[in-house]
Write an enzyme that holds these catalytic residues in place. Structure first.
Site, PDB file in Angstrom:
ATOM      1  CG  ASN A   1      11.664  26.441  57.472  1.00 11.47           C
ATOM      2  OD1 ASN A   1      11.687  26.444  58.707  1.00 11.47           O
ATOM      3  ND2 ASN A   1      11.698  25.326  56.768  1.00 11.47           N
TER       4      ASN A   1
ATOM      5  CD  GLU B   1      14.801  24.632  56.665  1.00 11.63           C
ATOM      6  OE1 GLU B   1      15.054  25.240  55.595  1.00 11.63           O
ATOM      7  OE2 GLU B   1      14.285  23.506  56.706  1.00 11.63           O
TER       8      GLU B   1
ATOM      9  NE  ARG C   1      13.051  21.537  61.369  1.00 14.95           N
ATOM     10  CZ  ARG C   1      12.905  21.894  60.092  1.00 14.95           C
ATOM     11  NH1 ARG C   1      13.645  22.839  59.568  1.00 14.95           N
ATOM     12  NH2 ARG C   1      11.990  21.327  59.352  1.00 14.95           N
TER      13      ARG C   1
ATOM     14  CD  GLU D   1      11.058  24.867  53.472  1.00 10.88           C
ATOM     15  OE1 GLU D   1      11.348  24.281  52.424  1.00 10.88           O
ATOM     16  OE2 GLU D   1      11.759  25.760  53.962  1.00 10.88           O
TER      17      GLU D   1
ATOM     18  CE1 TYR E   1      17.551  28.879  53.842  1.00  9.76           C
ATOM     19  CE2 TYR E   1      15.226  28.352  54.109  1.00  9.76           C
ATOM     20  CZ  TYR E   1      16.561  28.052  54.323  1.00  9.76           C
ATOM     21  OH  TYR E   1      16.904  26.932  55.038  1.00  9.76           O
TER      22      TYR E   1
ATOM     23  CG  HIS F   1      13.112  18.082  55.477  1.00  8.99           C
ATOM     24  ND1 HIS F   1      13.426  19.084  56.373  1.00  8.99           N
ATOM     25  CD2 HIS F   1      13.485  18.558  54.275  1.00  8.99           C
ATOM     26  CE1 HIS F   1      13.961  20.109  55.739  1.00  8.99           C
ATOM     27  NE2 HIS F   1      14.018  19.810  54.458  1.00  8.99           N
TER      28      HIS F   1
HETATM   29  O1  IFM Z   1      17.833  22.894  51.877  1.00 10.19           O
HETATM   30  C1  IFM Z   1      16.551  23.426  51.998  1.00 10.19           C
HETATM   31  C2  IFM Z   1      15.758  22.705  53.066  1.00 10.19           C
HETATM   32  O2  IFM Z   1      15.691  21.347  52.821  1.00 10.19           O
HETATM   33  C3  IFM Z   1      14.362  23.248  53.137  1.00 10.19           C
HETATM   34  N1  IFM Z   1      14.348  24.680  53.259  1.00 10.19           N
HETATM   35  C4  IFM Z   1      15.187  25.434  52.374  1.00 10.19           C
HETATM   36  C5  IFM Z   1      16.597  24.887  52.359  1.00 10.19           C
HETATM   37  C6  IFM Z   1      17.476  25.707  51.385  1.00 10.19           C
HETATM   38  O3  IFM Z   1      16.949  25.662  50.101  1.00 10.19           O
END
Ligand code: IFM
Length: 431
Positions: free
Chosen positions: A282, A344, A71, A160, A284, A115
Site C-alpha cells: 500500500n 492500495e 479487494r 497495514e 500513498y 482491516h
Molecule cells: O482509507 C485508508 C485505508 O483504509 C488504509 N490505507 C490507507 C487509506 C487512505 O488513508
C-alpha cells in the site's frame, strides 16, 4: 493467476454500514467513532456507503470498470460477533453472496480478513497487546476459509498492521485509541503472529493465494543530522513488518526499545515467515524525517514537505518515490521477495465529478509502477484505492478517495472522470 490484475479496493467498516444488522457485533471502530472528539465532526461508520444493502449496484459499477479483481475486507464482528466462539451465519452469508456475484461478473474476489475492525470484546481483553488475539484471529480465518476458500482468488490476512500499531495503540489517533507510544511494540509481534497462524489456517483449507497488505512510506532525511532518526522511522514503518515475514528474523529493534521479554517465543518466527504467494504494497506518500526535538517521546520528527504538490489531505504527491520503493524492495530482499501486488494506491481530492487531479495522480503512479516493472520488479496487480468515496477513519467522510462519488444524503453513486479514465486504461492494457 496468469495475467496482471487491475482492481479496486475497499474495506468493510469504511463502506458497509448496517453495523447492528443481522447479528453483527460491535467493533473497536464502532466504539471509537461513537466516543465524542475521536472522529472529525462526530462521523461514524453506522451507515457509511450502505454497501451492505447496495452491494449489487457496487458490483455493477465494478463490472462497468472492467476490473479483474476486487479487494474487499470481511468484517470479523459480522462473522464472529464476540471475536471467539459462536459464528454468525448471516454474516458469512453476506460475503458468500458477494463472492458469488463477483464471480458471476467475471471479477476475482480478493479478501482481506482484518482491516482494523477488531471485535470489541477482544479489545476488552487487551486487543493486540494480548497474544491470545493472534489465536482468535486464526480461528476466525479458519471459519471464513471453510466457507469461501473454494472461490476466493487471493487472501490478505491483515491490512497495514503498522497503522494499527502506530495510530491505534501508539498515538491514539485511531481505534482503540491508546497512546502507549513505543510501549505499543508488542502489537507488532502479535499481529505478525496472527498473520502467520491465519495464513496456515487458510492454506490448510485450500486457499489459493495468501499474502498480507503492508503500508510502506519511503523515509527521507530532512537534513544530515536526521539520518539516525530517519533510519529509526524506516525501521518502525517499513522494516519491522517486512523482515520477519521475508527473512524469519526481526531487525535490531534497539532504537524502538525492543520487545519486552516473553513477547517473542520459540517457534513464532518460523510461523510468521512461512512463504507468501505475494506481498501487498500500500503506497500513498514518502515521509520526511527530522531529528527528534529535545522533549519528544519519539525518536524522530515528521517534517512538512512543502516542495511537492499535495492531495486534499496534505500528502505530498511523489510518484517517483513509488517506483523507487518497488525497486528498493527488490534490491533489499532479492530472491526472498515474493511477487508484489499493489494492494492500495490513491488520493483524496475535493468533491468534484471532474476529478482531473486524481486522473493525474493515478496516471503518474501507474507509470512509475510500470517503469519499475520494466526494471525487473515482479508486480502482479494494482488495486486503486478506492472504488467509492468512504469513511476515512478519524477524518470521517471529509476526504474523498473514490473513483465513484457518493452523495451520503441519498447514497447516489456517480462515477467521476477517474472512473472512465481507469476503465479505458484497463481496456487498453488488455488490447
Ligand atoms: O482509507 C485508508 C485505508 O483504509 C488504509 N490505507 C490507507 C487509506 C487512505 O488513508
Amino acid at each position: 493467476m496468469d495475467r496482471f490484475q487491475w482492481g479496486v479496493a475497499t474495506a468493510a467498516y469504511q463502506i458497509e454500514g448496517a453495523v447492528t444488522e443481522d447479528g453483527r457485533g460491535p467493533s473497536t471502530w464502532d466504539v471509537f467513532a461513537h466516543t465524542p472528539g475521536r472522529v472529525r465532526d462526530g462521523h461514524t461508520g453506522d451507515v457509511a456507503c450502505d454497501h451492505y444493502h447496495r452491494w449489487p449496484e457496487d458490483v455493477a459499477l465494478m463490472a462497468g470498470l472492467g476490473v479483474d479483481a476486487y479487494r474487499f475486507s470481511v468484517a470479523w464482528p459480522r462473522v464472529q460477533p464476540s471475536g471467539s466462539g459462536a459464528v454468525n451465519a448471516a454474516g458469512l452469508d453476506f460475503y458468500d453472496r458477494l463472492v458469488d456475484a463477483l464471480l458471476a461478473a467475471g471479477i476475482a474476489p480478493a479478501a482481506t480478513l482484518y482491516h482494523w475492525d477488531l471485535p470489541q470484546p477482544l479489545e476488552d481483553a487487551g486487543g493486540w497487546m494480548n497474544r491470545d488475539t493472534a489465536h482468535r484471529f486464526a480461528e476466525y480465518a479458519a471459519i471464513v476459509a471453510d466457507r469461501l476458500a473454494d472461490r476466493v482468488d487471493a487472501w490478505m490476512t491483515l491490512n497495514e498492521p503498522v497503522v494499527v500499531m502506530a495510530y491505534g495503540y501508539g498515538y491514539g489517533l485511531y481505534a482503540p485509541g491508546h497512546a502507549l507510544l513505543l510501549d505499543a511494540l508488542p502489537t507488532a509481534h502479535h499481529q505478525l503472529l496472527a498473520h502467520g497462524l491465519g495464513a496456515a489456517a487458510l492454506r490448510a483449507r485450500g486457499a489459493r493465494r495468501v499474502g498480507i497488505a503492508n503500508h510502506y512510506s519511503p523515509a527521507w532525511p530532512a537534513s544530515d543530522d536526521a539520518r539516525a532518526a530517519t533510519a529509526t522511522f524506516d525501521l518502525m514503518l517499513n522494516r519491522l513488518f517486512t523482515e520477519p515475514l521475508l527473512t524469519g528474523a526481526y531487525p535490531d529493534l534497539t532504537p524502538l526499545g525492543g520487545f519486552p521479554d516473553g513477547v517473542v517465543r520459540d517457534g513464532d518466527l518460523p510461523v510468521i515467515a512461512a512463504p507468501l504467494d505475494f506481498l501487498g504494497v500500500n503506497y500513498y506518500r514518502p515521509t520526511r524525517i527530522g531529528p527528534a526535538p529535545a522533549d519528544s517521546p519519539l525518536p524522530f520528527d515528521l517534517v512538512d514537505m512543502p516542495d511537492f504538490p499535495v492531495t486534499d489531505l496534505g500528502w505530498p504527491i511523489v510518484p517517483d518515490a513509488f517506483g523507487d520503493l518497488l525497486r528498493d524492495l527488490r534490491a533489499t530482499y532479492g530472491d526472498a521477495l515474493p511477487p508484489l501486488v499493489v494492494t492500495e494506491n490513491g488520493c483524496s481530492f475535493p468533491d468534484a465529478p471532474d476529478d482531473g487531479p486524481r486522473v493525474a495522480f493515478l496516471e503518474a503512479h501507474i507509470a512509475a509502477m510500470r517503469a519499475a516493472m520494466a526494471d525487473g520488479v515482479d508486480v502482479r496487480g494494482y488495486f486503486a484505492w478506492s472504488l467509492l468515496d468512504n469513511f476515512e477513519w478519524s477524518e470521517g467522510y471529509h476526504p474523498r478517495f473514490g473513483l465513484v462519488h457518493v452523495d451520503y444524503a441519498t447514497q447516489q453513486r456517480t462515477p467521476k472522470r477517474s472512473y472512465a479514465w481507469y476503465r479505458d486504461l484497463i481496456a487498453a492494457a488488455r488490447a
